[in-house]
Design a protein around this motif. Structure first.
Motif, PDB file in Angstrom:
ATOM      1  N   THR A 281       0.827  -1.207   0.000  1.00 22.02           N
ATOM      2  CA  THR A 281       0.000   0.000   0.000  1.00 22.02           C
ATOM      3  C   THR A 281       0.861   1.256   0.000  1.00 22.02           C
ATOM      4  OG1 THR A 281      -0.151   0.098   2.409  1.00 22.02           O
ATOM      5  CG2 THR A 281      -1.906  -1.096   1.258  1.00 22.02           C
ATOM      6  N   ALA A 282       0.280   2.319  -0.536  1.00 23.74           N
ATOM      7  CA  ALA A 282       0.844   3.665  -0.439  1.00 23.74           C
ATOM      8  C   ALA A 282      -0.346   4.592  -0.223  1.00 23.74           C
ATOM      9  CB  ALA A 282       1.594   4.026  -1.710  1.00 23.74           C
ATOM     10  N   ALA A 283      -0.206   5.516   0.729  1.00 27.36           N
ATOM     11  CA  ALA A 283      -1.347   6.344   1.109  1.00 27.36           C
ATOM     12  C   ALA A 283      -0.979   7.818   1.189  1.00 27.36           C
ATOM     13  CB  ALA A 283      -1.903   5.886   2.448  1.00 27.36           C
ATOM     14  N   GLU A 284      -1.992   8.651   1.049  1.00 25.63           N
ATOM     15  CA  GLU A 284      -1.846  10.092   1.229  1.00 25.63           C
ATOM     16  C   GLU A 284      -2.102  10.447   2.687  1.00 25.63           C
ATOM     17  OE1 GLU A 284      -3.653  12.220  -2.595  1.00 25.63           O
ATOM     18  OE2 GLU A 284      -5.133  11.062  -1.458  1.00 25.63           O
ATOM     19  N   GLU A 285      -1.542  11.561   3.103  1.00 26.24           N
ATOM     20  CA  GLU A 285      -1.823  12.062   4.447  1.00 26.24           C
ATOM     21  C   GLU A 285      -2.895  13.140   4.423  1.00 26.24           C
ATOM     22  OE1 GLU A 285       1.586  13.187   6.698  1.00 26.24           O
ATOM     23  OE2 GLU A 285       2.755  11.475   5.982  1.00 26.24           O
ATOM     24  N   ASP A 286      -2.995  13.869   3.311  1.00 28.62           N
ATOM     25  CA  ASP A 286      -3.904  15.004   3.228  1.00 28.62           C
ATOM     26  C   ASP A 286      -5.118  14.705   2.355  1.00 28.62           C
ATOM     27  OD1 ASP A 286      -2.160  16.605   4.769  1.00 28.62           O
ATOM     28  OD2 ASP A 286      -0.967  17.036   2.983  1.00 28.62           O
ATOM     29  N   PHE A 287      -6.180  15.464   2.568  1.00 29.62           N
ATOM     30  CA  PHE A 287      -7.384  15.383   1.749  1.00 29.62           C
ATOM     31  C   PHE A 287      -7.220  16.282   0.535  1.00 29.62           C
ATOM     32  CE2 PHE A 287      -8.889  13.942   5.836  1.00 29.62           C
ATOM     33  CZ  PHE A 287      -9.814  12.962   5.518  1.00 29.62           C
ATOM     34  N   SER A 288      -7.751  15.839  -0.627  1.00 26.79           N
ATOM     35  CA  SER A 288      -7.619  16.584  -1.868  1.00 26.79           C
ATOM     36  C   SER A 288      -8.652  16.091  -2.878  1.00 26.79           C
ATOM     37  CB  SER A 288      -6.206  16.387  -2.430  1.00 26.79           C
ATOM     38  OG  SER A 288      -6.038  17.076  -3.645  1.00 26.79           O
ATOM     39  N   VAL A 289      -8.777  16.783  -4.004  1.00 25.76           N
ATOM     40  CA  VAL A 289      -9.578  16.282  -5.123  1.00 25.76           C
ATOM     41  C   VAL A 289      -8.668  15.818  -6.265  1.00 25.76           C
ATOM     42  CG1 VAL A 289     -11.661  17.601  -4.615  1.00 25.76           C
ATOM     43  CG2 VAL A 289      -9.898  18.601  -6.079  1.00 25.76           C
ATOM     44  N   SER A 290      -7.404  16.217  -6.232  1.00 25.16           N
ATOM     45  CA  SER A 290      -6.413  15.786  -7.222  1.00 25.16           C
ATOM     46  C   SER A 290      -5.359  14.970  -6.485  1.00 25.16           C
ATOM     47  CB  SER A 290      -5.774  16.997  -7.900  1.00 25.16           C
ATOM     48  OG  SER A 290      -4.809  16.575  -8.841  1.00 25.16           O
ATOM     49  N   HIS A 291      -5.169  13.729  -6.899  1.00 31.47           N
ATOM     50  CA  HIS A 291      -4.337  12.788  -6.150  1.00 31.47           C
ATOM     51  C   HIS A 291      -3.143  12.322  -6.975  1.00 31.47           C
ATOM     52  CE1 HIS A 291      -7.706  12.497  -3.310  1.00 31.47           C
ATOM     53  NE2 HIS A 291      -8.444  12.572  -4.403  1.00 31.47           N
ATOM     54  N   ASN A 292      -1.978  12.304  -6.360  1.00 34.46           N
ATOM     55  CA  ASN A 292      -0.743  11.796  -6.950  1.00 34.46           C
ATOM     56  C   ASN A 292      -0.042  10.964  -5.890  1.00 34.46           C
ATOM     57  OD1 ASN A 292      -0.475  13.146  -9.653  1.00 34.46           O
ATOM     58  ND2 ASN A 292      -0.823  14.921  -8.347  1.00 34.46           N
ATOM     59  N   ILE A 293      -0.132   9.655  -6.021  1.00 35.46           N
ATOM     60  CA  ILE A 293       0.450   8.757  -5.025  1.00 35.46           C
ATOM     61  C   ILE A 293       1.606   7.993  -5.670  1.00 35.46           C
ATOM     62  CG2 ILE A 293       0.018   6.794  -3.506  1.00 35.46           C
ATOM     63  CD1 ILE A 293      -2.872   7.738  -3.307  1.00 35.46           C
ATOM     64  N   VAL A 294       2.782   8.134  -5.081  1.00 36.07           N
ATOM     65  CA  VAL A 294       3.985   7.489  -5.618  1.00 36.07           C
ATOM     66  C   VAL A 294       4.120   6.093  -5.023  1.00 36.07           C
ATOM     67  CG1 VAL A 294       6.499   7.600  -5.793  1.00 36.07           C
ATOM     68  CG2 VAL A 294       5.136   9.702  -5.954  1.00 36.07           C
TER      69      VAL A 294
END
Length: 96
Positions: free
Chosen positions: A40-53
């Motif tokens: 898994t890879a996850a974001e920490e912040d909320f957004s409408v545009s997502h870029n997950i490495v």
């Protein structure tokens, strides 16, 4: 879920880019088979545009992935290309 795509594809990492129609936080589950999305890879912040490495990948390899999102009030949803999983292949290292 809009415009799901793998971008910046390199031998050992890739960026999963997509948009949501409301503010959300996302997690990408990925692996070598649609049945075994163990990393898994996850974001920490909320957004409408997502870029997950996704990093630490193997070169010249096909990976499958699904996306889980949670909005600001806790509603959740999962996206997996209609049960088939999204997929990308990492780049091969050029031999000089």
């Amino acid at each position: 879920m809009q415009s799901v795509e793998a971008v910046n594809i390199l031998p050992y990492n890739v960026t999963i880019h997509f948009a949501t129609n409301e503010t959300a936080r996302a997690t990408v589950r990925y692996g070598l088979s649609c049945d075994t999305l163990e990393s898994t890879a996850a974001e920490e912040d909320f957004s409408v545009s997502h870029n997950i490495v996704l990093s630490g990948l193997a070169e010249n390899t096909v990976y499958f992935y699904a996306i889980d999102v949670v909005d600001t009030v806790g509603n959740t949803a999962s996206y997996n290309a209609g049960g088939a999983c999204y997929a990308f292949g990492t780049a091969d290292i050029p031999n000089f």
